[in-house]
Design a protein around this motif. Structure first.
Motif, PDB file in Angstrom:
ATOM      1  N   TRP A 118      -4.319   2.015  -8.512  1.00  0.00           N
ATOM      2  CA  TRP A 118      -4.342   1.660  -7.105  1.00  0.00           C
ATOM      3  C   TRP A 118      -5.735   1.948  -6.549  1.00  0.00           C
ATOM      4  N   ASP A 119      -6.171   1.143  -5.569  1.00  0.00           N
ATOM      5  CA  ASP A 119      -7.544   1.188  -5.075  1.00  0.00           C
ATOM      6  C   ASP A 119      -7.602   1.900  -3.725  1.00  0.00           C
ATOM      7  N   THR A 120      -8.599   2.765  -3.552  1.00  0.00           N
ATOM      8  CA  THR A 120      -8.754   3.486  -2.286  1.00  0.00           C
ATOM      9  C   THR A 120      -9.649   2.758  -1.297  1.00  0.00           C
TER      10      THR A 120
ATOM     11  N   THR B 280      -4.298  10.166   1.450  1.00  0.00           N
ATOM     12  CA  THR B 280      -5.148   9.023   1.106  1.00  0.00           C
ATOM     13  C   THR B 280      -4.326   7.752   1.047  1.00  0.00           C
TER      14      THR B 280
ATOM     15  N   TYR C 145      -3.797   4.002  -0.456  1.00  0.00           N
ATOM     16  CA  TYR C 145      -4.120   3.215  -1.646  1.00  0.00           C
ATOM     17  C   TYR C 145      -3.567   1.802  -1.483  1.00  0.00           C
ATOM     18  N   TRP C 146      -4.317   0.809  -1.965  1.00  0.00           N
ATOM     19  CA  TRP C 146      -3.887  -0.588  -1.908  1.00  0.00           C
ATOM     20  C   TRP C 146      -3.640  -1.112  -3.320  1.00  0.00           C
TER      21      TRP C 146
ATOM     22  N   LYS D 167       0.839  -1.198   0.000  1.00  0.00           N
ATOM     23  CA  LYS D 167       0.000   0.000   0.000  1.00  0.00           C
ATOM     24  C   LYS D 167       0.875   1.249   0.000  1.00  0.00           C
TER      25      LYS D 167
END
Length: 208
Positions: free
Chosen positions: A54-56, A44, A46-47, A38
């Protein structure tokens, strides 16, 4: 039964200019390994879920798509993907955090210590201040100097070449002996100002 102990062997430095593979080891009785990466940007989290972007969403909890499968063997595991291999998953100046979870066949598990690194694959910049560009002729020029910058790693070493520019019988300045030689020579400039300014002095024995 005690839980297996995973160890991350790469990343292994504060700053990396590539992260083609995340590498590590675990105990011989390890049955499975999951890898989580991450980052934090502008407040923020992110993964990494296996592909861009990248996903929040919060993928800290296991199981989730934030915990990626290993390749190799559980005892010598690795993680890679196309975006890691070509560095498109990473941004210069951003800090990344890696955690690994290892399981044995009885589903006992343990997380590794988290490893973090900053990514930097942007080359440093440099310029010449003295002599100025196209500045003509000098009777004496004891110092050459300029500016340099790099973030986040910072400039570590700056090399220069100084030549008389004559096509036939070109001479090169050797900084360690302060003499002009026919063999190609590269010098190492002194850095100052927080590695933002470079200089070489004294320079003498110019050919006329």
């Amino acid at each position: 039964t005690s839980s297996p102990t995973p160890v991350i062997t790469k990343p292994n430095a504060a700053i990396h200019n590539e992260m083609k593979k995340i590498l590590g080891t675990s105990d011989a009785d390890t049955y499975d390994v999951k890898i989580r990466v991450k980052k934090f940007e502008n407040g923020t989290t992110y993964w990494w879920t296996g592909n861009l972007p990248w996903d929040t969403n919060n993928y800290d909890a296991y199981p989730s798509v934030g915990w990626r499968p290993y390749s190799g063997t559980p005892a010598a595991w690795e993680y890679t993907c196309a975006e890691f291999d070509n560095s498109s998953a990473f941004t210069t100046g951003t800090t990344y955090y890696v955690t690994v979870r290892a399981f044995d066949s009885a589903t006992n598990w343990r997380d590794s210590d988290s490893k973090q690194f900053r990514f930097d694959n942007t080359p440093p910049t440099s310029s010449i201040a003295a002599p100025p560009a196209q500045s003509g002729r000098y009777k004496t020029l004891p110092t050459i100097s300029g500016y340099c910058s790099d973030a986040p790693a910072g400039v570590q070493t700056l090399y220069f070449t100084l030549t008389d520019g004559i096509t036939a019988g070109t001479s090169w300045y050797k900084d360690t002996t302060q003499e002009w030689l026919t063999a190609v020579s590269t010098g190492t400039a002194a850095l100052s100002g927080g590695a933002s300014y470079w200089s070489e002095s004294p320079i003498s024995g110019y050919l006329t």
